[in-house]
Design a protein around this motif. Structure first.
Motif, PDB file in Angstrom:
ATOM      1  N   ALA A 137     -26.645  25.685  32.648  1.00 42.03           N
ATOM      2  CA  ALA A 137     -25.660  25.906  33.378  1.00 42.03           C
ATOM      3  C   ALA A 137     -24.663  25.014  33.166  1.00 42.03           C
ATOM      4  CB  ALA A 137     -25.906  26.032  34.921  1.00 42.03           C
ATOM      5  N   ARG A 138     -24.998  23.517  33.017  1.00 42.09           N
ATOM      6  CA  ARG A 138     -24.010  22.623  32.740  1.00 42.09           C
ATOM      7  C   ARG A 138     -23.425  22.808  31.135  1.00 42.09           C
ATOM      8  NH1 ARG A 138     -26.584  17.197  34.193  1.00 42.09           N
ATOM      9  NH2 ARG A 138     -24.873  16.203  33.506  1.00 42.09           N
ATOM     10  N   SER A 139     -24.259  23.031  30.246  1.00 44.98           N
ATOM     11  CA  SER A 139     -24.000  23.309  28.939  1.00 44.98           C
ATOM     12  C   SER A 139     -22.967  24.325  28.843  1.00 44.98           C
ATOM     13  CB  SER A 139     -25.356  23.560  28.048  1.00 44.98           C
ATOM     14  OG  SER A 139     -25.825  22.300  28.029  1.00 44.98           O
ATOM     15  N   THR A 140     -23.467  25.593  29.589  1.00 47.09           N
ATOM     16  CA  THR A 140     -22.386  26.794  29.487  1.00 47.09           C
ATOM     17  C   THR A 140     -21.077  26.475  30.060  1.00 47.09           C
ATOM     18  OG1 THR A 140     -24.329  28.037  29.806  1.00 47.09           O
ATOM     19  CG2 THR A 140     -22.120  29.130  30.299  1.00 47.09           C
ATOM     20  N   VAL A 141     -20.935  25.667  30.970  1.00 48.67           N
ATOM     21  CA  VAL A 141     -19.621  25.449  31.387  1.00 48.67           C
ATOM     22  C   VAL A 141     -18.867  24.550  30.331  1.00 48.67           C
ATOM     23  CG1 VAL A 141     -18.136  23.981  33.177  1.00 48.67           C
ATOM     24  CG2 VAL A 141     -20.171  25.490  33.839  1.00 48.67           C
ATOM     25  N   LYS A 142     -19.660  23.541  29.793  1.00 51.66           N
ATOM     26  CA  LYS A 142     -19.056  22.689  28.845  1.00 51.66           C
ATOM     27  C   LYS A 142     -18.543  23.541  27.631  1.00 51.66           C
ATOM     28  CE  LYS A 142     -18.989  18.372  27.225  1.00 51.66           C
ATOM     29  NZ  LYS A 142     -18.694  16.899  28.069  1.00 51.66           N
ATOM     30  N   THR A 143     -19.199  24.456  26.990  1.00 49.43           N
ATOM     31  CA  THR A 143     -18.935  25.303  26.278  1.00 49.43           C
ATOM     32  C   THR A 143     -17.842  26.155  26.234  1.00 49.43           C
ATOM     33  OG1 THR A 143     -21.306  25.446  25.362  1.00 49.43           O
ATOM     34  CG2 THR A 143     -19.895  27.171  24.532  1.00 49.43           C
ATOM     35  N   ILE A 144     -17.741  26.577  27.489  1.00 49.08           N
ATOM     36  CA  ILE A 144     -16.436  27.529  27.897  1.00 49.08           C
ATOM     37  C   ILE A 144     -15.220  26.727  27.935  1.00 49.08           C
ATOM     38  CG2 ILE A 144     -15.293  28.678  29.748  1.00 49.08           C
ATOM     39  CD1 ILE A 144     -18.411  29.805  30.353  1.00 49.08           C
ATOM     40  N   TYR A 145     -15.452  25.478  28.560  1.00 51.88           N
ATOM     41  CA  TYR A 145     -14.069  24.609  28.561  1.00 51.88           C
ATOM     42  C   TYR A 145     -13.620  24.093  27.162  1.00 51.88           C
ATOM     43  CZ  TYR A 145     -11.730  20.289  29.648  1.00 51.88           C
ATOM     44  OH  TYR A 145     -10.673  19.355  29.554  1.00 51.88           O
ATOM     45  N   ILE A 146     -14.625  23.745  26.447  1.00 53.09           N
ATOM     46  CA  ILE A 146     -14.260  23.169  25.153  1.00 53.09           C
ATOM     47  C   ILE A 146     -13.556  23.781  24.199  1.00 53.09           C
ATOM     48  CG2 ILE A 146     -16.336  23.053  23.881  1.00 53.09           C
ATOM     49  CD1 ILE A 146     -14.087  20.118  24.332  1.00 53.09           C
ATOM     50  N   ASN A 147     -13.952  25.192  24.259  1.00 53.79           N
ATOM     51  CA  ASN A 147     -13.768  26.314  23.405  1.00 53.79           C
ATOM     52  C   ASN A 147     -12.402  26.642  23.676  1.00 53.79           C
ATOM     53  OD1 ASN A 147     -15.437  27.338  21.181  1.00 53.79           O
ATOM     54  ND2 ASN A 147     -16.771  27.058  23.007  1.00 53.79           N
ATOM     55  N   VAL A 160     -20.957  25.826  20.474  1.00 53.11           N
ATOM     56  CA  VAL A 160     -21.715  25.602  21.627  1.00 53.11           C
ATOM     57  C   VAL A 160     -22.293  24.329  21.741  1.00 53.11           C
ATOM     58  CG1 VAL A 160     -24.059  26.330  22.650  1.00 53.11           C
ATOM     59  CG2 VAL A 160     -22.581  28.124  21.190  1.00 53.11           C
ATOM     60  N   ALA A 161     -21.865  23.759  23.027  1.00 53.26           N
ATOM     61  CA  ALA A 161     -21.909  22.284  23.156  1.00 53.26           C
ATOM     62  C   ALA A 161     -22.990  21.892  24.175  1.00 53.26           C
ATOM     63  CB  ALA A 161     -20.729  21.662  23.255  1.00 53.26           C
ATOM     64  N   SER A 162     -23.819  21.083  24.156  1.00 54.94           N
ATOM     65  CA  SER A 162     -24.835  20.543  25.209  1.00 54.94           C
ATOM     66  C   SER A 162     -23.783  19.999  26.229  1.00 54.94           C
ATOM     67  CB  SER A 162     -25.593  19.606  24.587  1.00 54.94           C
ATOM     68  OG  SER A 162     -26.395  19.123  25.529  1.00 54.94           O
ATOM     69  N   ALA A 220     -21.438  30.434  18.214  1.00 52.63           N
ATOM     70  CA  ALA A 220     -22.089  29.304  17.874  1.00 52.63           C
ATOM     71  C   ALA A 220     -22.230  29.205  16.230  1.00 52.63           C
ATOM     72  CB  ALA A 220     -23.827  29.749  18.212  1.00 52.63           C
ATOM     73  N   SER A 221     -21.093  29.153  15.855  1.00 58.00           N
ATOM     74  CA  SER A 221     -20.678  28.770  14.487  1.00 58.00           C
ATOM     75  C   SER A 221     -21.182  27.080  14.415  1.00 58.00           C
ATOM     76  CB  SER A 221     -19.572  29.028  14.041  1.00 58.00           C
ATOM     77  OG  SER A 221     -19.140  30.298  13.803  1.00 58.00           O
ATOM     78  N   ILE A 222     -20.768  26.311  15.183  1.00 59.55           N
ATOM     79  CA  ILE A 222     -21.019  24.981  15.479  1.00 59.55           C
ATOM     80  C   ILE A 222     -21.790  24.686  16.939  1.00 59.55           C
ATOM     81  CG2 ILE A 222     -19.855  22.686  15.544  1.00 59.55           C
ATOM     82  CD1 ILE A 222     -17.321  24.394  14.456  1.00 59.55           C
TER      83      ILE A 222
END
Length: 109
Positions: free
Chosen positions: A7-17, A32-34, A57-59
């Motif tokens: 769940a934390r990784s999903t939030v980080k992925t949305i935010y950074i993109n 897609v970021a941890s 998830a290209s990166i």
């Protein structure tokens, strides 16, 4: 990876993109970021995709151990100063514990 870290990784992925890419590119989630990846100085268009097609998830950043599992307990750090750019292709994996630093107007391809 347990459900809390997922769940934390999903939030980080949305935010950074949303922070790095224009909206219509960001909603495809090319990065897609941890949860424990540290992005320093990242802003709009500091990361460019060399491939015109944007896909999910290209990166992948911070999920897999590097060679020899030497840095498995360390955070991944991506630090990009102003006027610097990181240009990447598709299917890129940045291992857990990696450090990428771009400064002084540099471009890393």
């Amino acid at each position: 990876m347990n459900i809390i870290n997922l769940a934390r990784s999903t939030v980080k992925t949305i935010y950074i993109n949303l922070r790095i890419f224009p909206f219509f590119k960001a909603v495809r989630f090319p990065i897609v970021a941890s949860y424990d990846v540290i992005f320093e100085g990242c802003r709009k268009n500091c990361i460019e995709l060399l491939d015109d097609t944007v896909k999910f998830a290209s990166i992948k950043v911070g999920f897999y151990d590097g060679t020899g599992h030497m840095a498995k307990d360390k955070n991944t750090v991506i630090s990009i100063d102003r006027n610097c750019t990181l240009k990447v292709g598709h299917d890129v994996t940045i291992a857990k514990g990696s450090i990428i630093r771009i400064s002084s107007g540099g471009v890393l391809v």
